[in-house]
Design a protein around this motif. Structure first.
Motif, PDB file in Angstrom:
ATOM      1  N   ILE A 176      -7.518 -12.446   6.161  1.00 46.89           N
ATOM      2  CA  ILE A 176      -7.453 -10.985   6.116  1.00 46.89           C
ATOM      3  C   ILE A 176      -7.134 -10.445   7.509  1.00 46.89           C
ATOM      4  O   ILE A 176      -7.869 -10.684   8.466  1.00 46.89           O
ATOM      5  N   LYS A 177      -6.049  -9.736   7.625  1.00 45.57           N
ATOM      6  CA  LYS A 177      -5.652  -9.132   8.898  1.00 45.57           C
ATOM      7  C   LYS A 177      -6.359  -7.786   9.063  1.00 45.57           C
ATOM      8  O   LYS A 177      -6.587  -7.076   8.088  1.00 45.57           O
ATOM      9  N   VAL A 178      -6.705  -7.456  10.294  1.00 46.21           N
ATOM     10  CA  VAL A 178      -7.438  -6.218  10.585  1.00 46.21           C
ATOM     11  C   VAL A 178      -6.618  -5.345  11.527  1.00 46.21           C
ATOM     12  O   VAL A 178      -6.212  -5.790  12.607  1.00 46.21           O
ATOM     13  N   ASP A 179      -6.386  -4.099  11.110  1.00 48.14           N
ATOM     14  CA  ASP A 179      -5.759  -3.103  11.988  1.00 48.14           C
ATOM     15  C   ASP A 179      -6.878  -2.439  12.781  1.00 48.14           C
ATOM     16  O   ASP A 179      -7.647  -1.654  12.235  1.00 48.14           O
ATOM     17  N   ALA A 180      -6.982  -2.797  14.059  1.00 44.99           N
ATOM     18  CA  ALA A 180      -8.038  -2.255  14.929  1.00 44.99           C
ATOM     19  C   ALA A 180      -7.437  -1.262  15.910  1.00 44.99           C
ATOM     20  O   ALA A 180      -6.522  -1.597  16.659  1.00 44.99           O
ATOM     21  N   LYS A 181      -7.961  -0.041  15.898  1.00 46.37           N
ATOM     22  CA  LYS A 181      -7.439   1.034  16.742  1.00 46.37           C
ATOM     23  C   LYS A 181      -8.551   1.551  17.647  1.00 46.37           C
ATOM     24  O   LYS A 181      -9.396   2.338  17.218  1.00 46.37           O
ATOM     25  N   ARG A 263     -31.262   5.047  26.498  1.00 46.18           N
ATOM     26  CA  ARG A 263     -29.991   5.397  25.879  1.00 46.18           C
ATOM     27  C   ARG A 263     -29.060   4.193  25.951  1.00 46.18           C
ATOM     28  O   ARG A 263     -29.234   3.319  26.795  1.00 46.18           O
ATOM     29  N   PHE A 264     -28.117   4.128  25.050  1.00 47.09           N
ATOM     30  CA  PHE A 264     -27.147   3.036  25.106  1.00 47.09           C
ATOM     31  C   PHE A 264     -25.799   3.540  24.616  1.00 47.09           C
ATOM     32  O   PHE A 264     -25.696   4.614  24.008  1.00 47.09           O
ATOM     33  N   ALA A 265     -24.758   2.770  24.895  1.00 43.84           N
ATOM     34  CA  ALA A 265     -23.398   3.152  24.524  1.00 43.84           C
ATOM     35  C   ALA A 265     -22.751   2.020  23.739  1.00 43.84           C
ATOM     36  O   ALA A 265     -23.018   0.844  23.990  1.00 43.84           O
ATOM     37  N   PHE A 266     -21.906   2.379  22.799  1.00 43.10           N
ATOM     38  CA  PHE A 266     -21.180   1.381  22.018  1.00 43.10           C
ATOM     39  C   PHE A 266     -19.728   1.834  21.862  1.00 43.10           C
ATOM     40  O   PHE A 266     -19.431   3.024  21.788  1.00 43.10           O
ATOM     41  N   GLU A 267     -18.827   0.873  21.845  1.00 47.43           N
ATOM     42  CA  GLU A 267     -17.396   1.172  21.764  1.00 47.43           C
ATOM     43  C   GLU A 267     -17.037   1.690  20.376  1.00 47.43           C
ATOM     44  O   GLU A 267     -17.550   1.202  19.362  1.00 47.43           O
ATOM     45  N   LEU A 268     -16.151   2.679  20.327  1.00 42.51           N
ATOM     46  CA  LEU A 268     -15.713   3.249  19.066  1.00 42.51           C
ATOM     47  C   LEU A 268     -14.329   2.706  18.719  1.00 42.51           C
ATOM     48  O   LEU A 268     -13.368   2.879  19.477  1.00 42.51           O
ATOM     49  N   VAL A 269     -14.244   2.057  17.571  1.00 41.75           N
ATOM     50  CA  VAL A 269     -12.997   1.445  17.122  1.00 41.75           C
ATOM     51  C   VAL A 269     -12.820   1.727  15.640  1.00 41.75           C
ATOM     52  O   VAL A 269     -13.758   1.550  14.848  1.00 41.75           O
ATOM     53  N   LEU A 270     -11.628   2.179  15.264  1.00 44.32           N
ATOM     54  CA  LEU A 270     -11.281   2.350  13.856  1.00 44.32           C
ATOM     55  C   LEU A 270     -10.736   1.013  13.354  1.00 44.32           C
ATOM     56  O   LEU A 270      -9.713   0.533  13.850  1.00 44.32           O
ATOM     57  N   ARG A 272      -9.424  -1.221  10.051  1.00 40.67           N
ATOM     58  CA  ARG A 272      -8.954  -1.161   8.667  1.00 40.67           C
ATOM     59  C   ARG A 272      -8.444  -2.534   8.244  1.00 40.67           C
ATOM     60  O   ARG A 272      -7.260  -2.837   8.397  1.00 40.67           O
ATOM     61  N   PRO A 273      -9.325  -3.405   7.729  1.00 40.23           N
ATOM     62  CA  PRO A 273      -8.849  -4.663   7.168  1.00 40.23           C
ATOM     63  C   PRO A 273      -7.842  -4.384   6.055  1.00 40.23           C
ATOM     64  O   PRO A 273      -7.983  -3.411   5.302  1.00 40.23           O
ATOM     65  N   GLU A 274      -6.814  -5.225   5.958  1.00 38.61           N
ATOM     66  CA  GLU A 274      -5.763  -4.984   4.970  1.00 38.61           C
ATOM     67  C   GLU A 274      -6.285  -5.089   3.542  1.00 38.61           C
ATOM     68  O   GLU A 274      -5.732  -4.498   2.623  1.00 38.61           O
ATOM     69  N   SER A 338      -9.857   7.591   2.701  1.00 46.20           N
ATOM     70  CA  SER A 338      -9.898   9.056   2.840  1.00 46.20           C
ATOM     71  C   SER A 338     -10.839   9.475   3.947  1.00 46.20           C
ATOM     72  O   SER A 338     -10.521  10.343   4.770  1.00 46.20           O
ATOM     73  N   MET A 339     -12.024   8.851   3.993  1.00 46.95           N
ATOM     74  CA  MET A 339     -12.993   9.191   5.040  1.00 46.95           C
ATOM     75  C   MET A 339     -12.484   8.751   6.402  1.00 46.95           C
ATOM     76  O   MET A 339     -12.620   9.489   7.395  1.00 46.95           O
ATOM     77  N   GLN A 340     -11.877   7.567   6.468  1.00 51.74           N
ATOM     78  CA  GLN A 340     -11.325   7.102   7.743  1.00 51.74           C
ATOM     79  C   GLN A 340     -10.237   8.045   8.247  1.00 51.74           C
ATOM     80  O   GLN A 340     -10.223   8.428   9.414  1.00 51.74           O
ATOM     81  N   MET A 341      -9.322   8.429   7.359  1.00 54.84           N
ATOM     82  CA  MET A 341      -8.227   9.308   7.750  1.00 54.84           C
ATOM     83  C   MET A 341      -8.733  10.684   8.139  1.00 54.84           C
ATOM     84  O   MET A 341      -8.257  11.291   9.096  1.00 54.84           O
TER      85      MET A 341
END
Length: 385
Positions: A176-181, A263-270, A272-274, A338-341
């Motif tokens: 499964i390929k993942v589109d990571a943005k 407090r802590f921080a985490f990276e935000l990445v969209l 979308r596995p195909e 829909s929620m992702q978009m």
């Protein structure tokens, strides 16, 4: 080598995987749950100790967890009756529970208490078998799938369900390929005692490309999530200096903020596995999708996956058949995409500082705010009603 056979194997015992285990076990199935670090149970609430991981659970998912008898029975749950969202140039939209004839829009609670409630159900069910050894390899054929653990045990079932997070080990074993943005933002999370009452209101501001949310907690406290590109500078501040920055970004709406915990921080990445499945494998939760946290819908999408898959499997003769997995993806993909978009589009819209777009987005917020029917339909969809 010993082989144990189950109706299903779940990899990942966080909120999504644990809830799936309970839902399937309630159907009378034998379930293997692989979780390296099962949570500590019988925790005691401490007035000065608040979990930095906070979730906004939709009413539909709250009802689902209540049906599983996996909803915490405690006082540290905060219902939200109103939401107040502000743009960066006078735009505003407000949502209200009374306007859609419901008691609350969402419930805010700490991860530890929700996870404990679900795992307490797991501990009371004889047909959920918990394994804590690391996974070593995964094998799938036409008839079954199996996970081999580092201690030599083999867990075999018609279906392996991956709820092992955004960097899913199971997904990595498939094609499964993942589109990571990457958003080139981090989410900074912290908790505060507040000077002014929050009034059961969730607040959010879009400013200079950043998104700041105040989530109300019991005992006049709040949890904040700040999506920002200035992570390094903000995390370098003292707790008190950062609290003042949070108060300023939030227009001092709740007065002085007093830090509680770290407090802590985490990276935000969209992400979308195909696909949401591979042969004899189903992906759920963050393994299947991640979104920007501005709408607080990440874990709600995961619980939606659980409900859909559990319902489909209830009547399936072979859980791992491709037709069953295609049905699961078909039921979930539209809601997820829909929620992702929607979240991505809103983030990109407010990230741009061009004057015409600033006017458009703020005017749009005000326009929708005046259109009660459309506005109320939007919030009902987000709540799963």
């Amino acid at each position: 080598m010993s082989i144990a056979y189950f109706d299903g194997v779940i990899v990942g015992g966080g909120l999504v995987g644990a809830a799936l285990a309970v839902a399937l076990a309630e159907q009378g199935k034998e379930i293997a749950l692989l979780e390296l670090r099962p949570p500590q149970l019988n925790l005691q609430a401490d007035a000065n100790d608040w979990d930095a991981r906070i979730y906004a659970i939709s009413p539909a998912n709250e009802q689902f967890l209540r049906r599983l008898n996996a909803w915490p029975d405690m006082h540290r749950i905060q219902p939200v009756s109103h939401m107040d969202v502000r743009g960066d140039a006078g735009g505003k939209i407000e949502f209200s529970a009374p306007a859609i004839h419901t008691s609350h829009l969402t419930s805010i609670l700490e991860n530890r208490w929700l996870l404990q409630a679900i795992w307490q159900r797991i501990k009371g069910m004889d047909n959920i078998h918990v394994f804590s050894a690391p996974a070593q390899s995964l094998h799938c054929d036409e008839y079954a799938a199996s996970v081999t653990l580092h201690d030599g045990q083999v867990l075999s079932a018609p279906l392996i369900m991956a709820a092992d997070g955004a960097n899913s080990w199971v997904r990595a074993q498939t094609d499964i390929k993942v589109d990571a943005k990457p958003y080139h933002h981090h989410g900074i999370v912290a908790n505060y005692a507040i000077e002014k009452p929050h009034g059961n209101i969730a607040r959010q501001w879009f400013k200079q490309g950043d998104v700041l949310a105040y989530l109300p907690l019991p005992q006049e406290r709040i949890s904040i999530v700040w999506s920002t590109s200035q992570t390094e500078a903000l995390m370098a501040l003292s707790d008190e200096a950062f609290a003042e920055c949070v108060a300023t970004q939030g227009e001092h709406s709740l007065g002085k903020l007093t830090p509680i915990g770290r407090r802590f921080a985490f990276e935000l990445v969209l992400r979308r596995p195909e696909k949401m499945y591979a042969p004899r494998i189903a992906l759920l939760g963050d393994a299947a999708h991640t979104i920007h946290p501005l709408a607080g819908q990440g874990v709600n999408l995961g619980f939606g996956d659980v409900m859909a898959l559990a319902n489909i499997l209830q009547d399936a003769a072979d859980w791992g058949r491709s037709s069953v997995l295609r049905q699961y993806e078909a039921e979930r993909l539209h809601a997820v995409r829909s929620m992702q978009m929607g979240c991505d589009g809103l983030f990109q819209l407010f990230k741009t500082e061009a004057a015409p777009l600033a006017w458009l987005r703020n005017t749009g917020l005000n326009l929708v705010n005046q259109m009660g029917g459309i506005k109320n339909q939007l919030i009902r969809q987000a709540m799963g009603l």
